[in-house]
Motif scaffolding. Structure first.
Motif, PDB file in Angstrom:
ATOM      1  N   ILE A 221       0.816  -1.245   0.125  1.00 39.01           N
ATOM      2  CA  ILE A 221       0.042   0.050   0.098  1.00 39.01           C
ATOM      3  C   ILE A 221       1.100   1.262   0.148  1.00 39.01           C
ATOM      4  O   ILE A 221       0.576   2.297  -0.693  1.00 39.01           O
ATOM      5  CB  ILE A 221      -0.875   0.079   1.160  1.00 39.01           C
ATOM      6  CG1 ILE A 221      -1.925  -1.107   1.052  1.00 39.01           C
ATOM      7  CG2 ILE A 221      -1.503   1.378   1.496  1.00 39.01           C
ATOM      8  CD1 ILE A 221      -3.147  -1.058   1.929  1.00 39.01           C
TER       9      ILE A 221
ATOM     10  N   THR B 134       3.876   1.572  -1.470  1.00 33.13           N
ATOM     11  CA  THR B 134       4.389   1.768  -2.916  1.00 33.13           C
ATOM     12  C   THR B 134       3.459   2.413  -3.649  1.00 33.13           C
ATOM     13  O   THR B 134       3.493   3.247  -4.220  1.00 33.13           O
ATOM     14  CB  THR B 134       4.925   0.309  -3.231  1.00 33.13           C
ATOM     15  OG1 THR B 134       5.926   0.051  -2.307  1.00 33.13           O
ATOM     16  CG2 THR B 134       5.540   0.381  -4.569  1.00 33.13           C
ATOM     17  N   ILE B 135       2.131   1.686  -3.507  1.00 34.77           N
ATOM     18  CA  ILE B 135       1.206   2.209  -4.437  1.00 34.77           C
ATOM     19  C   ILE B 135       0.804   3.543  -4.258  1.00 34.77           C
ATOM     20  O   ILE B 135       0.604   4.408  -5.529  1.00 34.77           O
ATOM     21  CB  ILE B 135      -0.174   1.454  -4.239  1.00 34.77           C
ATOM     22  CG1 ILE B 135      -0.080  -0.043  -4.695  1.00 34.77           C
ATOM     23  CG2 ILE B 135      -1.490   1.690  -4.887  1.00 34.77           C
ATOM     24  CD1 ILE B 135      -1.245  -1.000  -4.486  1.00 34.77           C
ATOM     25  N   THR B 136       0.688   4.098  -2.819  1.00 30.09           N
ATOM     26  CA  THR B 136       0.370   5.528  -2.517  1.00 30.09           C
ATOM     27  C   THR B 136       1.552   6.262  -3.104  1.00 30.09           C
ATOM     28  O   THR B 136       1.089   7.561  -3.691  1.00 30.09           O
ATOM     29  CB  THR B 136       0.427   5.599  -0.929  1.00 30.09           C
ATOM     30  OG1 THR B 136      -0.600   4.604  -0.450  1.00 30.09           O
ATOM     31  CG2 THR B 136       0.141   6.917  -0.535  1.00 30.09           C
TER      32      THR B 136
ATOM     33  N   HIS C  58       3.241   6.031  -5.731  1.00 27.59           N
ATOM     34  CA  HIS C  58       3.163   6.149  -7.151  1.00 27.59           C
ATOM     35  C   HIS C  58       2.060   6.944  -7.661  1.00 27.59           C
ATOM     36  O   HIS C  58       2.058   7.849  -8.618  1.00 27.59           O
ATOM     37  CB  HIS C  58       3.126   4.554  -8.061  1.00 27.59           C
ATOM     38  CG  HIS C  58       4.372   4.242  -7.952  1.00 27.59           C
ATOM     39  ND1 HIS C  58       5.395   4.537  -9.051  1.00 27.59           N
ATOM     40  CD2 HIS C  58       4.932   3.107  -7.254  1.00 27.59           C
ATOM     41  CE1 HIS C  58       6.394   3.477  -8.652  1.00 27.59           C
ATOM     42  NE2 HIS C  58       6.261   2.675  -7.722  1.00 27.59           N
ATOM     43  N   LEU C  59       0.802   6.778  -6.893  1.00 25.57           N
ATOM     44  CA  LEU C  59      -0.161   7.493  -6.983  1.00 25.57           C
ATOM     45  C   LEU C  59       0.089   9.072  -6.890  1.00 25.57           C
ATOM     46  O   LEU C  59      -0.470  10.007  -7.610  1.00 25.57           O
ATOM     47  CB  LEU C  59      -1.423   7.200  -6.267  1.00 25.57           C
ATOM     48  CG  LEU C  59      -1.908   5.926  -6.434  1.00 25.57           C
ATOM     49  CD1 LEU C  59      -3.170   5.458  -5.386  1.00 25.57           C
ATOM     50  CD2 LEU C  59      -2.684   5.547  -7.929  1.00 25.57           C
ATOM     51  N   LYS C  60       0.838   9.515  -5.842  1.00 25.52           N
ATOM     52  CA  LYS C  60       1.312  10.770  -5.320  1.00 25.52           C
ATOM     53  C   LYS C  60       2.183  11.347  -6.645  1.00 25.52           C
ATOM     54  O   LYS C  60       1.830  12.374  -6.990  1.00 25.52           O
ATOM     55  CB  LYS C  60       1.660  10.609  -4.077  1.00 25.52           C
ATOM     56  CG  LYS C  60       2.231  12.184  -3.629  1.00 25.52           C
ATOM     57  CD  LYS C  60       2.548  12.113  -1.996  1.00 25.52           C
ATOM     58  CE  LYS C  60       1.514  11.303  -1.017  1.00 25.52           C
ATOM     59  NZ  LYS C  60       2.002  11.477   0.043  1.00 25.52           N
ATOM     60  N   GLU C  61       3.069  10.613  -6.878  1.00 21.28           N
ATOM     61  CA  GLU C  61       3.950  10.748  -8.086  1.00 21.28           C
ATOM     62  C   GLU C  61       3.044  11.261  -9.132  1.00 21.28           C
ATOM     63  O   GLU C  61       3.303  12.229  -9.988  1.00 21.28           O
ATOM     64  CB  GLU C  61       4.939   9.692  -8.406  1.00 21.28           C
ATOM     65  CG  GLU C  61       6.215   9.780  -7.795  1.00 21.28           C
ATOM     66  CD  GLU C  61       7.097   8.526  -8.102  1.00 21.28           C
ATOM     67  OE1 GLU C  61       6.861   8.136  -9.299  1.00 21.28           O
ATOM     68  OE2 GLU C  61       7.863   8.099  -7.071  1.00 21.28           O
ATOM     69  N   MET C  62       2.377  10.404  -9.638  1.00 24.40           N
ATOM     70  CA  MET C  62       1.470  10.618 -10.917  1.00 24.40           C
ATOM     71  C   MET C  62       0.618  11.988 -10.620  1.00 24.40           C
ATOM     72  O   MET C  62       0.541  12.684 -12.028  1.00 24.40           O
ATOM     73  CB  MET C  62       0.439   9.520 -11.037  1.00 24.40           C
ATOM     74  CG  MET C  62      -0.326   9.372 -12.426  1.00 24.40           C
ATOM     75  SD  MET C  62       0.985   9.330 -13.604  1.00 24.40           S
ATOM     76  CE  MET C  62       1.092   7.476 -13.986  1.00 24.40           C
ATOM     77  N   MET C  63       0.246  12.175  -9.307  1.00 23.72           N
ATOM     78  CA  MET C  63      -0.580  13.470  -9.295  1.00 23.72           C
ATOM     79  C   MET C  63       0.365  14.861  -9.169  1.00 23.72           C
ATOM     80  O   MET C  63       0.146  15.820  -9.966  1.00 23.72           O
ATOM     81  CB  MET C  63      -1.244  13.584  -8.004  1.00 23.72           C
ATOM     82  CG  MET C  63      -2.440  12.448  -8.149  1.00 23.72           C
ATOM     83  SD  MET C  63      -2.981  12.580  -6.142  1.00 23.72           S
ATOM     84  CE  MET C  63      -3.094  14.045  -5.742  1.00 23.72           C
TER      85      MET C  63
ATOM     86  N   PHE D  27       1.009  16.268 -12.705  1.00 21.14           N
ATOM     87  CA  PHE D  27       0.130  17.329 -13.301  1.00 21.14           C
ATOM     88  C   PHE D  27       0.249  18.922 -12.677  1.00 21.14           C
ATOM     89  O   PHE D  27       0.312  19.498 -13.692  1.00 21.14           O
ATOM     90  CB  PHE D  27      -1.228  16.793 -12.742  1.00 21.14           C
ATOM     91  CG  PHE D  27      -1.772  15.454 -13.515  1.00 21.14           C
ATOM     92  CD1 PHE D  27      -1.333  15.180 -14.733  1.00 21.14           C
ATOM     93  CD2 PHE D  27      -2.583  14.590 -12.714  1.00 21.14           C
ATOM     94  CE1 PHE D  27      -1.447  13.911 -15.254  1.00 21.14           C
ATOM     95  CE2 PHE D  27      -2.998  13.273 -13.155  1.00 21.14           C
ATOM     96  CZ  PHE D  27      -2.413  13.126 -14.520  1.00 21.14           C
TER      97      PHE D  27
ATOM     98  N   PHE E 165       3.746  -2.350 -12.263  1.00 20.10           N
ATOM     99  CA  PHE E 165       2.542  -1.830 -11.931  1.00 20.10           C
ATOM    100  C   PHE E 165       2.726  -0.020 -12.515  1.00 20.10           C
ATOM    101  O   PHE E 165       1.701   0.582 -12.659  1.00 20.10           O
ATOM    102  CB  PHE E 165       2.652  -1.878 -10.305  1.00 20.10           C
ATOM    103  CG  PHE E 165       1.514  -0.856  -9.759  1.00 20.10           C
ATOM    104  CD1 PHE E 165       0.121  -1.232  -9.750  1.00 20.10           C
ATOM    105  CD2 PHE E 165       2.020   0.545  -9.083  1.00 20.10           C
ATOM    106  CE1 PHE E 165      -1.035  -0.351  -9.043  1.00 20.10           C
ATOM    107  CE2 PHE E 165       0.848   1.109  -8.465  1.00 20.10           C
ATOM    108  CZ  PHE E 165      -0.328   0.865  -8.644  1.00 20.10           C
TER     109      PHE E 165
ATOM    110  N   LEU F  37       0.142   2.027 -14.573  1.00 11.02           N
ATOM    111  CA  LEU F  37      -0.697   3.052 -14.086  1.00 11.02           C
ATOM    112  C   LEU F  37      -0.326   4.128 -14.974  1.00 11.02           C
ATOM    113  O   LEU F  37      -1.330   5.025 -15.376  1.00 11.02           O
ATOM    114  CB  LEU F  37      -0.027   3.342 -12.595  1.00 11.02           C
ATOM    115  CG  LEU F  37      -0.657   4.726 -12.055  1.00 11.02           C
ATOM    116  CD1 LEU F  37      -2.176   4.657 -11.802  1.00 11.02           C
ATOM    117  CD2 LEU F  37      -0.007   4.962 -10.650  1.00 11.02           C
TER     118      LEU F  37
ATOM    119  N   LEU G  88      -7.591   9.559  -7.958  1.00  5.22           N
ATOM    120  CA  LEU G  88      -6.195   9.007  -7.389  1.00  5.22           C
ATOM    121  C   LEU G  88      -6.176   9.192  -5.910  1.00  5.22           C
ATOM    122  O   LEU G  88      -5.895   8.441  -5.099  1.00  5.22           O
ATOM    123  CB  LEU G  88      -5.060   9.799  -8.247  1.00  5.22           C
ATOM    124  CG  LEU G  88      -4.679   9.583  -9.645  1.00  5.22           C
ATOM    125  CD1 LEU G  88      -3.547  10.471 -10.098  1.00  5.22           C
ATOM    126  CD2 LEU G  88      -4.473   8.019  -9.902  1.00  5.22           C
TER     127      LEU G  88
ATOM    128  N   MET H  30      -6.151   6.748  -2.880  1.00 10.28           N
ATOM    129  CA  MET H  30      -5.434   6.790  -1.642  1.00 10.28           C
ATOM    130  C   MET H  30      -6.049   6.872  -0.179  1.00 10.28           C
ATOM    131  O   MET H  30      -5.501   6.293   0.663  1.00 10.28           O
ATOM    132  CB  MET H  30      -4.388   8.112  -1.776  1.00 10.28           C
ATOM    133  CG  MET H  30      -3.337   8.044  -2.923  1.00 10.28           C
ATOM    134  SD  MET H  30      -2.379   9.549  -3.352  1.00 10.28           S
ATOM    135  CE  MET H  30      -1.952   9.902  -1.630  1.00 10.28           C
TER     136      MET H  30
END
Lengths: 130, 130
Positions: free
Chosen positions: A114, A116-118, A120-125, A128, B96, B100, B121, B125
């Motif tokens: 979780i 690591t996933i968080t 990557h999601l944050k990085e993605m945001m 932007f 992953f 993503l 996203l 989270m």
DNA sequence: TTAATTGTATATGTACAATATACAAATTAA
DNA sequence: TTAATTTGTATATTGTACATATACAATTAA
């Protein structure tokens, strides 16, 4: 000039190769790595590089042309076009939401933490806002 | 008891039906909607409900059994098992990350706004901290 | 023991992915 | 201008995978 997109394709994946190529290139197009006026490698060049038949690449290029990303001219290769983003539709958003859920679930099932996933999601945001 | 997973499958999708079923169920399993000891509908029941042949469902159940989620016993149906999450591996994390990226690119290409994407996203989270 | 319910195994039709090969158009060079 | 080369296109072929049909085997319940 022909920027080498440096694609990652997995022959063992259940996802067909031509669609892997499409997905990879679409990422580069959306992210602006490939920009209007840029020329992609010829179908034979890219096919050779990825170890697949050039018709497989041609199929991928045709798909992206249908989506409005590329213009295909004989002898001139595939040229990146200006493309207007479609209007947001609720159905598409819902599909996106489902896919995101399933992607995260797949990751967790495969052992991605979780944390690591968080990350990557944050990085993605953050990409932007940048 | 047989909780109805209420799956969404799209016959027009290029993704094969049995894999859509797998992906949907995996989400429910990861999220804990389906828990250890729960029993899934019989392959015929679920097949009937989704309008596909029961062998297609059986294939999906077998896939999930291979992944360690289900135990299949004749006559007893598919039972959700306890499953230990595998250790995080860098290769899986990279996969992953690529997926993503491609999912987000796909969304943007289809007209999902950056604002909407960010929102989803973030929601995703927040589900973790909850 | 018998009948019904369920997952399994095997065969078949169909669609799609990937390739092979020939072709047509456009550029380059002579 | 013409010939050669480089490209994408079109068509046919092959292999693989999806989905189904159907028969079977195991388990439960009456």
């Amino acid at each position: 000039m022909r920027p080498d997109p440096n694609l990652v394709i997995d022959p063992a994946s259940p996802v067909p190769v031509y669609r892997q190529v499409v997905d990879n290139l679409r990422s580069l197009l959306v992210e602006g790595v490939l920009q209007e006026g840029d020329t992609l490698p010829t179908v034979r060049e890219l096919g050779m590089e990825l170890g697949v038949h050039f018709n497989t690449i041609a199929e991928a290029y045709r798909q992206l042309a249908t989506e409005g990303w590329l213009e295909l001219k004989r002898r001139r290769g595939a040229v990146v076009m200006a493309r207007t983003t479609p209007v947001e539709q609720s159905e598409v958003v819902e599909q996106f939401h489902r896919n995101l859920r399933q992607l995260v679930a797949q990751g967790r099932a495969d052992g991605v933490s979780i944390r690591t996933i968080t990350q990557h999601l944050k990085e993605m945001m953050e990409e932007f806002s940048a």
